[in-house]
Scaffold this active site. Structure first.
Site, PDB file in Angstrom:
ATOM      1  N   ASP A   1      22.081  11.184 -21.546  1.00  0.00           N
ATOM      2  CA  ASP A   1      21.617  11.588 -20.216  1.00  0.00           C
ATOM      3  C   ASP A   1      20.286  10.951 -19.826  1.00  0.00           C
ATOM      4  O   ASP A   1      19.730  11.253 -18.771  1.00  0.00           O
ATOM      5  CB  ASP A   1      21.515  13.111 -20.115  1.00  0.00           C
ATOM      6  CG  ASP A   1      20.501  13.711 -21.089  1.00  0.00           C
ATOM      7  OD1 ASP A   1      19.780  12.941 -21.757  1.00  0.00           O
ATOM      8  OD2 ASP A   1      20.427  14.952 -21.187  1.00  0.00           O
TER       9      ASP A   1
ATOM     10  N   GLY B   1      13.860  14.612 -32.600  1.00  0.00           N
ATOM     11  CA  GLY B   1      13.928  15.033 -33.988  1.00  0.00           C
ATOM     12  C   GLY B   1      13.534  16.490 -34.145  1.00  0.00           C
ATOM     13  O   GLY B   1      13.446  17.244 -33.172  1.00  0.00           O
TER      14      GLY B   1
ATOM     15  N   HIS C   1      17.095  21.014 -23.158  1.00  0.00           N
ATOM     16  CA  HIS C   1      16.781  20.861 -21.740  1.00  0.00           C
ATOM     17  C   HIS C   1      18.028  21.142 -20.917  1.00  0.00           C
ATOM     18  O   HIS C   1      19.148  21.171 -21.450  1.00  0.00           O
ATOM     19  CB  HIS C   1      16.188  19.480 -21.413  1.00  0.00           C
ATOM     20  CG  HIS C   1      17.061  18.317 -21.794  1.00  0.00           C
ATOM     21  ND1 HIS C   1      16.582  17.218 -22.459  1.00  0.00           N
ATOM     22  CD2 HIS C   1      18.387  18.066 -21.616  1.00  0.00           C
ATOM     23  CE1 HIS C   1      17.557  16.349 -22.662  1.00  0.00           C
ATOM     24  NE2 HIS C   1      18.661  16.840 -22.153  1.00  0.00           N
TER      25      HIS C   1
ATOM     26  N   GLY D   1      27.767  16.509 -10.852  1.00  0.00           N
ATOM     27  CA  GLY D   1      27.458  15.616 -11.969  1.00  0.00           C
ATOM     28  C   GLY D   1      26.871  16.379 -13.134  1.00  0.00           C
ATOM     29  O   GLY D   1      27.472  17.322 -13.646  1.00  0.00           O
TER      30      GLY D   1
ATOM     31  N   ASP E   1      24.134  21.240 -16.469  1.00  0.00           N
ATOM     32  CA  ASP E   1      24.433  20.930 -17.871  1.00  0.00           C
ATOM     33  C   ASP E   1      23.240  21.261 -18.761  1.00  0.00           C
ATOM     34  O   ASP E   1      22.082  21.049 -18.394  1.00  0.00           O
ATOM     35  CB  ASP E   1      24.807  19.462 -18.027  1.00  0.00           C
ATOM     36  CG  ASP E   1      26.153  19.137 -17.385  1.00  0.00           C
ATOM     37  OD1 ASP E   1      26.785  20.072 -16.860  1.00  0.00           O
ATOM     38  OD2 ASP E   1      26.558  17.963 -17.403  1.00  0.00           O
TER      39      ASP E   1
ATOM     40  N   ASP F   1      19.078  20.297 -29.007  1.00  0.00           N
ATOM     41  CA  ASP F   1      18.751  19.295 -30.023  1.00  0.00           C
ATOM     42  C   ASP F   1      19.315  19.719 -31.374  1.00  0.00           C
ATOM     43  O   ASP F   1      18.865  20.713 -31.957  1.00  0.00           O
ATOM     44  CB  ASP F   1      17.229  19.131 -30.103  1.00  0.00           C
ATOM     45  CG  ASP F   1      16.813  18.009 -31.045  1.00  0.00           C
ATOM     46  OD1 ASP F   1      17.700  17.404 -31.678  1.00  0.00           O
ATOM     47  OD2 ASP F   1      15.600  17.746 -31.145  1.00  0.00           O
TER      48      ASP F   1
ATOM     49  N   GLU G   1      17.286  28.012 -21.091  1.00  0.00           N
ATOM     50  CA  GLU G   1      17.889  26.828 -20.468  1.00  0.00           C
ATOM     51  C   GLU G   1      18.849  27.207 -19.349  1.00  0.00           C
ATOM     52  O   GLU G   1      18.919  26.522 -18.322  1.00  0.00           O
ATOM     53  CB  GLU G   1      18.614  25.984 -21.528  1.00  0.00           C
ATOM     54  CG  GLU G   1      17.714  25.435 -22.621  1.00  0.00           C
ATOM     55  CD  GLU G   1      16.512  24.670 -22.091  1.00  0.00           C
ATOM     56  OE1 GLU G   1      16.620  24.040 -21.023  1.00  0.00           O
ATOM     57  OE2 GLU G   1      15.452  24.713 -22.750  1.00  0.00           O
TER      58      GLU G   1
ATOM     59  N   ASP H   1      -0.869  49.544 -33.501  1.00  0.00           N
ATOM     60  CA  ASP H   1      -1.808  50.658 -33.338  1.00  0.00           C
ATOM     61  C   ASP H   1      -3.227  50.270 -33.718  1.00  0.00           C
ATOM     62  O   ASP H   1      -4.192  50.808 -33.169  1.00  0.00           O
ATOM     63  CB  ASP H   1      -1.369  51.852 -34.205  1.00  0.00           C
ATOM     64  CG  ASP H   1      -0.029  52.412 -33.793  1.00  0.00           C
ATOM     65  OD1 ASP H   1       0.255  52.435 -32.583  1.00  0.00           O
ATOM     66  OD2 ASP H   1       0.744  52.817 -34.684  1.00  0.00           O
TER      67      ASP H   1
END
EC number: 3.4.24.24
Length: 662
Positions: A180, A186, A193, A200, A204, A208, A404, A523
């Site tokens: 995308d 990593g 995201h 389109g 979506d 990761d 998301e 507390d």
């Protein structure tokens, strides 16, 4: 299948193995040098991190993000997170930038959010295209369904799942560049995201798959076979007097990993086998059959799972001896000791392993400067240099997905740290949608018709929790303490922090960002300066932390500290610099605790009124600032300042004006 062996196979070598492990666990090796691990991502310098962060989330162009522009953009970032707007890369700013977060920007980015879009319908479809090997498919399905329900509960939106074709929200897992144009980075860093409503890629949501996906409290392991088939491992569990925090083959002669599904295996006897390619595979076309080793692929023989032939990094195996002939395969399930990151594509830890000539029976931080624990995935790191990070608490797929999906509904990031739509990930055990989130989503879609009370029918709508504002509200703090040189103010699940009284503190921030296992409300709190440990009280239990790490075995009951069973709540506690003793207050009484001897001093409790000049009962907090020579007792909106040596009260003042900079 061999995995259906009776439990008796555990007993034979059990005691010998346990004694051996205990002896090895106490071996002390010399400190190892810091080395460069192959496949490890070198940490960015503060300047490199700042430029990339401000480019990604605040639109500062990399090629023209010079010192002047950087400083101006940095102030915007600091304002967004409630930090002092210095324009400098101070420690708090860098700490914030290094926290795991959503990959969507914090300021308007028209690739993600053009013109504040929303769906023009209330019936929304979603489709799960791919799965993570970290969780079984049923757990993933449930996490996504619950995450969508977060939003349908407070709006007219209704979500239905489809299994084929194009859905409004297409859900998938990926690594690095995944198609995308917005690559992941990593392990840690960017978690996921999502795109705003539209055609389109609109709606979506991508996750990761270099992260460890859990439900927020460590790996979720569903067992097979045994006498608890389909149940989940209980970590830690007790076996033969020792606690295990992961699956183990201890006591077995066949090498299969197992776990208990209750805490005390010796008492309950409930167990199952942990996912392993020798038991079954997932997906593919092998109908769940176990791996067949060795198997042949493109003329080469393989004795373990491999990523060869794939571009997505997933480990697979043949389920017959000849894949070239039969074309039968499956994906290897993640075990409870599968690694994350490194250079082994998720292969499990192998114990013992050799590193720089020393043997290790468990995960270690040896050789690393960042303190992260790792293991080798072969018996000898020195020869093979294969490794990965050991599993941690992971990230809650439910919480990240709920965030998301908020983007997929059209919401942008919130500056409210208590909101689900805040950009930084914080695990919350008892999640509730905040008032800020509810207001935001209902501005787009309106309230849920099920909560409509105009006709007197349906449930009464409940507002979510509101983030407090310390200068606009009369806040009674749950606790105040000086921890590692900073003053922390606690209220419900929020904290404010400052180094100097009278300066307006930074915040609000979420308590869970610093001490994730604590309940939503404490507390009392104090720091034991001799050991630099923070001690928290809530109800009839207490927690002890070293920095942000909960000490093993906590929480514990107040009685284990030496308090009587009738004390069900601590009002305040502090360590007095005058004598290095800790004072614990509850109602009209107080106790004195010896931090060195780890027990209560004799002759207590005593009445507060008999020992402390002008100090009221039922305190809210007490703090003794390091090197100040005074102690401060808080109740309601006011505080009393006592001189430590004479115990004379020297000031009665307002918390707002004297401590909060209001």
């Amino acid at each position: 299948m061999e995995a259906r062996l009776v439990w008796g196979v555990l007993v034979g070598p059990l005691r010998v193995l346990c004694v051996l492990c205990c002896l090895l666990g106490h071996a002390i090796a010399a400190p190892s040098p810091i080395i460069k691990f192959p496949g490890d991502v070198s940490p960015k310098t503060d300047k490199e991190l700042a430029v990339q962060y401000l480019n990604t989330f605040y639109g500062c162009p990399k090629e023209s993000c010079n010192l002047f522009v950087l400083k101006d953009t940095l102030k915007k970032m600091q304002k967004f997170f409630g930090l002092p707007q210095t324009g400098d890369l101070d420690q708090n700013t860098i700490e914030t930038m290094r926290k795991p977060r959503c990959g969507n920007p914090d300021v308007a980015n028209y690739n993600f959010f053009p013109r504040k879009p929303k769906w023009d319908k209330n019936q929304i479809t979603y489709r799960i295209i791919g799965y993570t090997p970290d969780l079984d498919p049923e757990t993933v399905d449930d996490a996504f369904a619950r995450a969508l329900k977060v939003w349908s509960d407070v709006t007219p939106l209704r979500f239905s799942r489809i299994h084929d074709g194009e859905a409004d929200i297409m859900i998938n897992f990926g690594r690095w560049e995944h198609g995308d144009g917005y690559p992941f980075d990593g392990k840690d860093g960017l978690l996921a995201h999502a795109f705003a409503p539209g055609t389109g890629v609109g709606g979506d949501s991508h996750f990761d798959d270099d992260e460890l996906w859990t439900l927020g409290e460590g790996q979720v392991v569903r067992v097979k076979y045994g006498n608890a088939d389909g149940e989940y491992c209980k970590f830690p569990f007790l076996f033969n007097g020792r606690e295990y925090s992961s699956c183990t083959d201890t006591g077995r002669s066949d090498g299969f990993l197992w776990c208990s599904t209750t805490y005390n295996f010796e008492k309950d006897g409930k167990y199952g086998f942990c996912p392993h390619e020798a038991l079954f595979t997932m997906g593919g076309n092998g109908d769940g059959q176990p791996c067949k080793f060795p198997f042949r692929f493109q003329g080469t023989s393989y004795n373990s799972c491999t990523t060869e032939g794939r571009t997505d990094g997933y480990r697979w195996c043949g389920t017959t001896e000849d894949y070239d002939r039969d074309k039968k395969y499956g994906f290897c399930p993640e075990t409870a000791m599968s690694t994350v990151g490194g250079n082994s594509e998720g292969a499990p830890c192998v114990f013992p392993f050799t590193f720089l000539g020393n043997k290790y029976e468990s995960c270690t931080s040896a050789g690393r400067s960042d303190g992260k624990v790792w293991c080798a995935t072969t018996t000898n790191y020195d020869d093979d240099r294969k490794w990965g990070f050991c599993p941690d608490q992971g990230y809650s797929l439910f919480l990240v997905a709920a965030h998301e999906f908020g983007h997929a509904m059209g919401l942008e990031h919130s500056q409210d740290p208590g909101a689900l739509m805040a950009p930084i990930y914080t695990y919350t055990k008892n999640f509730r949608l905040s008032n800020d989130d509810i207001k935001g989503i209902q501005e787009l879609y309106g309230p849920s018709p099920d909560a409509d009370t105009d006709t007197g029918t349906g449930p009464t709508p409940t507002l979510g929790p509101v983030t407090p504002e310390i200068c606009k509200q009369d806040i009674v703090f749950d606790g105040i303490a000086q921890i590692r040189g900073e003053i922390f103010f606690f209220k419900d699940r929020f904290i404010w922090r400052t180094v100097t009284p009278r300066d307006k503190p930074t915040g609000p921030l979420l308590v869970a960002t610093f001490w994730p296992e604590l309940p939503e409300k404490i507390d009392a709190v104090y720091e034991a300066p001799q050991e630099e440990k923070a001690v928290f009280f809530a109800g009839n239990e207490y927690w002890v932390y070293s920095a942000s790490t909960l000490e093993r075995g906590y929480p514990k009951p107040l009685t284990s500290l030496g308090l009587p069973p009738d004390v069900q709540q601590v009002d305040a506690a502090f360590n007095w610099s005058k004598n290095k003793k800790t004072y614990i207050f509850s109602g009209d009484k107080f106790w004195r605790y010896n931090e060195v001897k780890k027990k209560m001093d004799p002759g207590f409790p005593k009445l507060i009124a008999d020992s402390w000049n002008a100090i009221p009962d039922n305190l809210d907090a007490v703090v003794d600032l390091q090197g100040g020579g005074h102690s401060y007792f808080f109740k309601g909106a006011y505080y009393l300042k006592l001189e430590n040596q004479s115990l004379k009260s020297v000031k009665f003042g307002s918390i707002k004006s004297d401590w909060l900079g209001c």
